[in-house]
Motif scaffolding. Structure first.
Motif, PDB file in Angstrom:
ATOM      1  N   HIS A 191      -6.039  -0.811   5.533  1.00  0.00           N
ATOM      2  CA  HIS A 191      -6.008   0.155   6.975  1.00  0.00           C
ATOM      3  C   HIS A 191      -6.893  -0.636   7.844  1.00  0.00           C
ATOM      4  O   HIS A 191      -7.543  -0.330   8.805  1.00  0.00           O
ATOM      5  N   ASP A 194       0.996   2.920   3.574  1.00  0.00           N
ATOM      6  CA  ASP A 194       0.535   4.256   2.896  1.00  0.00           C
ATOM      7  C   ASP A 194       1.354   5.455   2.625  1.00  0.00           C
ATOM      8  O   ASP A 194       1.052   6.700   2.466  1.00  0.00           O
ATOM      9  N   HIS A 248       0.813  -1.063   0.062  1.00  0.00           N
ATOM     10  CA  HIS A 248      -0.014   0.017   0.008  1.00  0.00           C
ATOM     11  C   HIS A 248       0.950   1.099  -0.105  1.00  0.00           C
ATOM     12  O   HIS A 248       1.255   1.558   1.161  1.00  0.00           O
ATOM     13  N   LYS A 304      -8.455  -0.592  -6.781  1.00  0.00           N
ATOM     14  CA  LYS A 304      -8.753   0.065  -5.439  1.00  0.00           C
ATOM     15  C   LYS A 304     -10.308   0.829  -5.379  1.00  0.00           C
ATOM     16  O   LYS A 304     -10.820   1.450  -6.375  1.00  0.00           O
ATOM     17  N   HIS A 321       1.439   5.017  -2.225  1.00  0.00           N
ATOM     18  CA  HIS A 321       0.884   6.073  -3.295  1.00  0.00           C
ATOM     19  C   HIS A 321       2.010   6.783  -3.794  1.00  0.00           C
ATOM     20  O   HIS A 321       2.458   7.829  -3.380  1.00  0.00           O
TER      21      HIS A 321
END
Ligand SMILES: [Zn+2]
Length: 382
Positions: free
Chosen positions: A256, A312, A64, A154, A66
């Motif tokens: 999460h 994240d 995970h 996603k 970005h």
């Protein structure tokens, strides 16, 4: 020229180091790589190289991130850490990452520059859901993106918290409009990454002790405590559970901690009920740190095949590379300390003792679960 020479020397050191330990396994392999890395002063950071060496030895997968900027320094980092990542696109209509086409193009650029260390998790614009050919068009788009290398899709919290029908009803993740899309993802043997709802603190009064306090301070539009007319968390998660039940062939990774971050028992119940469900740890490691240590440790051992390591972490177009590199390394070192050692970490005002998980469990969380739940995440694991 100096840089070129330095690079050549580094490369030579790495190759020499690798040859030297070529027949060794496990932790030793990462050693010389880091000796070489340490020679580069620009790469110095407060992260402990011991932790990063042990982390790298597991060939870790971060499921995970970005990353929407390309820089060879990141390919270097991933190669040195023997790290693979899933680069996740987000259909954020508030455009925090840029419009979806730009964001996707930037993510593709990162993946292409990663030398095989990153794979793409694509997404679709849910706001088009009332258009006539929405499902058909989206399925067609996803097929093309799978052909181009996408391994997962996603969905984001705007489904359930923002998206509305024209008559003002909130649209939930189990809305029939999305069903053909879920079926297609399952049929193509891809994975749905579902960020559904938010931490419970999103619906509670501000609390400086909460891990999410700063986020809601900076993002009041997502702070549901200020928007009591929006759906409650239980309603949104019930819809997510309905999606799981209705699509037993679809692998779903709940981002999460599946938004069940305050109590691992709640996650355990879902694992028992839905064999097609796993969770990632992205941006919620703090919630594992603040729950009772033995309870979390037992949970991770019992459900060692259902938890995927994720962070994240971001690498945005607007970001300076050195800061991002430092952030990534520091996070990996901190998480390793917590999961793999019995060292004491400081989190806010608390002292947290590391979980000291057994190595086979760490291997699953850091590597095996990712390749099982997200086939194709490492190029050779198709
Ligand atoms: Zn994320």
């Amino acid at each position: 020229m100096r840089t070129q020479l330095k690079k050549a020397l580094l490369l030579w050191l790495m190759v020499a180091g690798m040859t030297f330990v070529g027949f060794q396994v496990g932790r030793l392999v990462a050693g010389p790589l880091f000796a070489a890395a340490a020679a580069d002063a620009r790469e110095q950071s407060s992260a402990s190289s011991d932790e990063l060496q042990a982390f790298a030895a597991l060939e870790p997968i971060d499921t995970h991130v970005h990353a929407f900027k390309s820089d060879p320094a990141f390919a270097d980092l991933m190669a040195r850490l023997r790290l693979h990542v899933l680069d996740i696109c987000v259909a954020d209509t508030r455009r925090s990452f840029g419009d979806l086409a730009t964001e996707t193009a930037r993510a593709e650029g990162f993946v292409q520059a990663s030398q095989g260390h990153a794979r793409l998790c694509v997404t679709f614009d849910p706001f088009a859901f009332q258009q006539k050919d929405f499902a058909q068009t989206t399925v067609k788009q996803l097929r093309q993106e799978f052909t181009d290398g996408g391994v997962a899709v996603k969905i984001w919290k705007n489904i359930g918290m923002e998206l509305k029908t024209s008559d003002g009803r909130y649209v939930m993740p189990d809305d029939p409009a999305f069903e053909p899309i879920y079926q297609e993802i399952a049929a193509q043997n891809k994975t749905l990454v579902a960020h559904v709802a938010e931490p419970s603190s999103c619906w509670q009064p501000p609390n400086p002790d909460s891990p999410d306090y700063d986020y809601y301070k900076e993002n009041p539009q997502w702070y549901m405590y200020l928007h009591p007319d929006h759906p409650r968390k239980e309603v949104i998660l019930a819809a997510r559970d309905h999606l799981l039940a209705e699509n037993p062939e679809l692998r779903v990774v709940g981002a999460h901690l599946g938004s069940m971050e305050t109590d691992v028992d709640e996650i355990a119940k879902h694992f028992d009920r839905y064999p097609n469900f796993a969770v990632d740890t992205a941006a919620r490691m703090e919630y594992l740190m603040i729950q009772p240590r033995e309870k979390v440790r037992n949970f991770l051992i019992k459900y060692q095949d259902r938890v995927l390591y994720g962070t994240d972490l971001e690498f945005l177009n607007s970001e300076a590379t050195p800061e991002a590199l430092k952030d990534w390394r520091d996070t990996y070192a901190r998480d390793w300390k917590f999961l793999a050692t019995d060292q004491v970490l400081q989190y806010k005002s608390r002292q947290i003792e590391g979980l000291d998980l057994p190595e086979p469990v760490l291997r699953r969380i850091y590597h095996d679960n990712a390749t099982h739940w997200i086939p194709g995440i490492v190029a050779t694991s198709k």
